[in-house]
Motif scaffolding. Structure first.
Motif, PDB file in Angstrom:
ATOM      1  N   VAL A 227       0.856  -1.190   0.000  1.00  0.00           N
ATOM      2  CA  VAL A 227       0.000   0.000   0.000  1.00  0.00           C
ATOM      3  C   VAL A 227       0.888   1.235   0.000  1.00  0.00           C
ATOM      4  CG1 VAL A 227      -1.862   1.249   1.136  1.00  0.00           C
ATOM      5  CG2 VAL A 227      -1.784  -1.256   1.270  1.00  0.00           C
ATOM      6  N   LEU A 228       0.917   1.927  -1.124  1.00  0.00           N
ATOM      7  CA  LEU A 228       1.664   3.172  -1.245  1.00  0.00           C
ATOM      8  C   LEU A 228       0.705   4.318  -0.930  1.00  0.00           C
ATOM      9  CD1 LEU A 228       3.597   2.477  -4.598  1.00  0.00           C
ATOM     10  CD2 LEU A 228       4.190   1.809  -2.255  1.00  0.00           C
ATOM     11  N   GLY A 229       1.020   5.077   0.113  1.00  0.00           N
ATOM     12  CA  GLY A 229       0.092   6.090   0.604  1.00  0.00           C
ATOM     13  C   GLY A 229      -0.810   5.506   1.672  1.00  0.00           C
ATOM     14  N   SER A 230      -0.234   4.711   2.573  1.00  0.00           N
ATOM     15  CA  SER A 230      -1.037   3.917   3.509  1.00  0.00           C
ATOM     16  C   SER A 230      -1.670   4.734   4.616  1.00  0.00           C
ATOM     17  CB  SER A 230      -0.178   2.809   4.116  1.00  0.00           C
ATOM     18  OG  SER A 230       0.891   3.348   4.874  1.00  0.00           O
ATOM     19  N   THR A 231      -1.185   5.951   4.889  1.00  0.00           N
ATOM     20  CA  THR A 231      -1.753   6.741   5.976  1.00  0.00           C
ATOM     21  C   THR A 231      -2.834   7.709   5.519  1.00  0.00           C
ATOM     22  OG1 THR A 231      -0.040   8.449   5.807  1.00  0.00           O
ATOM     23  CG2 THR A 231       0.390   6.596   7.306  1.00  0.00           C
ATOM     24  N   GLY A 232      -3.082   7.792   4.220  1.00  0.00           N
ATOM     25  CA  GLY A 232      -4.164   8.633   3.715  1.00  0.00           C
ATOM     26  C   GLY A 232      -5.502   7.916   3.772  1.00  0.00           C
ATOM     27  N   SER A 233      -6.549   8.601   3.327  1.00  0.00           N
ATOM     28  CA  SER A 233      -7.903   8.057   3.420  1.00  0.00           C
ATOM     29  C   SER A 233      -8.040   6.745   2.655  1.00  0.00           C
ATOM     30  CB  SER A 233      -8.903   9.082   2.880  1.00  0.00           C
ATOM     31  OG  SER A 233     -10.204   8.539   2.820  1.00  0.00           O
ATOM     32  N   ILE A 234      -7.589   6.715   1.397  1.00  0.00           N
ATOM     33  CA  ILE A 234      -7.713   5.492   0.607  1.00  0.00           C
ATOM     34  C   ILE A 234      -6.824   4.389   1.181  1.00  0.00           C
ATOM     35  CG2 ILE A 234      -7.363   4.457  -1.667  1.00  0.00           C
ATOM     36  CD1 ILE A 234      -9.758   6.287  -1.550  1.00  0.00           C
TER      37      ILE A 234
ATOM     38  N   LEU B 276      -1.141  -1.352  -4.408  1.00  0.00           N
ATOM     39  CA  LEU B 276      -2.231  -0.383  -4.377  1.00  0.00           C
ATOM     40  C   LEU B 276      -1.633   1.012  -4.243  1.00  0.00           C
ATOM     41  CD1 LEU B 276      -5.699  -0.612  -2.939  1.00  0.00           C
ATOM     42  CD2 LEU B 276      -4.357   1.408  -2.368  1.00  0.00           C
ATOM     43  N   VAL B 277      -1.897   1.861  -5.227  1.00  0.00           N
ATOM     44  CA  VAL B 277      -1.296   3.187  -5.294  1.00  0.00           C
ATOM     45  C   VAL B 277      -2.319   4.214  -4.827  1.00  0.00           C
ATOM     46  CG1 VAL B 277      -0.172   4.888  -6.767  1.00  0.00           C
ATOM     47  CG2 VAL B 277       0.177   2.453  -7.196  1.00  0.00           C
ATOM     48  N   ALA B 278      -2.105   4.727  -3.615  1.00  0.00           N
ATOM     49  CA  ALA B 278      -3.002   5.721  -3.019  1.00  0.00           C
ATOM     50  C   ALA B 278      -2.243   6.971  -2.637  1.00  0.00           C
ATOM     51  CB  ALA B 278      -3.703   5.123  -1.799  1.00  0.00           C
ATOM     52  N   THR B 279      -1.121   7.211  -3.285  1.00  0.00           N
ATOM     53  CA  THR B 279      -0.329   8.407  -3.042  1.00  0.00           C
ATOM     54  C   THR B 279      -1.000   9.620  -3.671  1.00  0.00           C
ATOM     55  OG1 THR B 279       0.924   7.895  -5.031  1.00  0.00           O
ATOM     56  CG2 THR B 279       1.861   7.174  -2.937  1.00  0.00           C
ATOM     57  N   THR B 280      -0.529  10.808  -3.310  1.00  0.00           N
ATOM     58  CA  THR B 280      -0.996  12.027  -3.959  1.00  0.00           C
ATOM     59  C   THR B 280       0.041  12.455  -5.000  1.00  0.00           C
ATOM     60  OG1 THR B 280       0.043  13.398  -2.259  1.00  0.00           O
ATOM     61  CG2 THR B 280      -2.264  12.773  -1.923  1.00  0.00           C
TER      62      THR B 280
END
Length: 382
Positions: free
Chosen positions: A6-13, A87-91
């Protein structure tokens, strides 16, 4: 067992993705976690997922053992042994190199990040073509709109599609007279009527830049021309998107708004599993109303669409200019109605018809950000 990064694991997604994974411990495990900041939150996740290797843009936290540190950053996590799904959830466009590396290494990517395809869609498409197989299996959309289209296309032939129809809630200003948008405050723009998201995507939803970015995503995901990609206003956000076929019939995917549903579908495809997402029967959905997208009220949508259709290096310019303009608006340095003009001026200033390399994307992004940030007195924000 599917190993998930999970890339961007601390964001909402990212957090919702971890909820989905937690709901199915027999199917998924977390093997990688990455965040741009929020070290304490990331360390808590690292405790919850002791097998995961970790990366933080701010540097290795003191409490993290060196053996769990991914010194090579996002690309190392995305290509590591045991990573089946990234899973790419970065900004922003930070994950573009990692997406390309993951696809080249044979990993599947679940994409919840618009900017990857906005800036580097031509590079991602080339990587998918080189990898072969079903591109929508290798690059799985997580955006609710594109998950809906993906589901509607299953079992269909793309040549039978007349057009894709993205739905947009219209944000908080769908009924606001255009003349009043100059005086909109950040607090008003952040009050999205349907979704709870970060400030950047919430402002993009108010300007409808996000919907124009989704049109760019659709062009690369489904390989259809912009002339066959439309958008309509649908305030209830129950119909997540539609596909019109050449015989005049439509298919749509519906459900109460909850991002855990498209996240899980991307992870579990082709299986459908019990979901932690909110559910409600049709009688509770309310009226399913649709209306034309008014481009006078949403000029940024028209500007971004026109630039996207012109192609070349303009995706990178759109992304960088929008990020700086949104930051300037939130800081009080630019009126809400100035976001569209800033984007248009940047496209006129830097736009060319040549598709850029990965290195050229990075250089152009930095140049656009630096000049626009200086213009709005935000040196250091670039």
């Amino acid at each position: 067992m599917t190993g998930v990064v999970v890339l961007g694991s601390t964001g909402s997604i990212g957090r919702q993705a971890l909820e989905v994974v937690s709901a199915h411990p027999d199917r998924f495990s977390v093997v990688g976690l990455a965040s741009a900041s929020h070290a304490s939150d990331l360390l808590e996740q690292a405790v919850d997922w002791p097998e995961a290797r970790v990366w933080l843009a701010d540097g290795r936290p003191d409490d993290l053992p060196d053996s769990r540190w991914a010194a090579g950053g996002l690309e190392e996590l995305a290509t590591q042994s045991g990573a089946d799904m990234v899973l790419v959830a970065t900004t922003g466009m930070a994950a573009l190199p990692a997406v390309l590396a993951a696809l080249a290494a044979g990993r599947r990517v679940a994409l919840a990040n618009k900017e990857t395809l906005v800036t580097g869609g031509h590079l991602v498409a080339a990587a998918l073509d080189e990898a072969g197989g079903d591109p929508l299996d290798r690059l799985r959309p997580v955006d609710s709109e594109h998950s809906a289209i993906w589901q509607c296309l299953l079992g269909e032939r793309i040549e039978d599609v007349r057009r894709l129809v993205l739905t947009a809630s219209g944000g908080p200003f769908r009924d606001t007279p255009p003349a009043e948008l100059d005086s909109v405050t950040p607090e008003e723009a952040l009050a999205h009527p349907t979704w709870r998201m970060g400030p950047k995507i919430t402002i993009d939803s108010a300007t409808l830049v996000n919907k124009a970015f989704e049109a760019i995503e659709a062009r690369w995901l489904y390989r259809l021309p912009y002339s066959r990609i439309d958008a309509v206003i649908h305030p209830r956000s129950v119909v997540h998107s539609l596909v019109e076929f050449t015989d005049g019939s439509y298919k749509a995917q519906l459900g109460v708004p909850d991002m855990r549903l498209p996240i899980q579908y991307a992870l579990s495809y082709p299986a459908r599993l019990p979901s932690p997402a909110r559910q409600a029967p049709p009688q509770e959905w309310g009226a399913l109303e649709f209306s034309e997208l008014d481009q006078q009220r949403f000029p940024a949508y028209a500007i971004v669409r026109a630039a996207a259709e012109a192609g070349g290096n303009r995706g990178t310019i759109l992304n960088a200019a929008d990020e700086v303009a949104v930051a300037a608006f939130l800081a009080g340095s630019l009126p809400f109605s100035g976001i569209a003009g800033t984007i248009g001026q940047a496209v006129d200033r830097w736009g060319t018809d040549a598709e850029p390399s990965l290195e050229a994307i990075g250089a152009l992004d930095a140049e656009v950000r630096a000049e626009l940030s200086a213009r709005f007195g935000m040196v250091g924000a670039a």
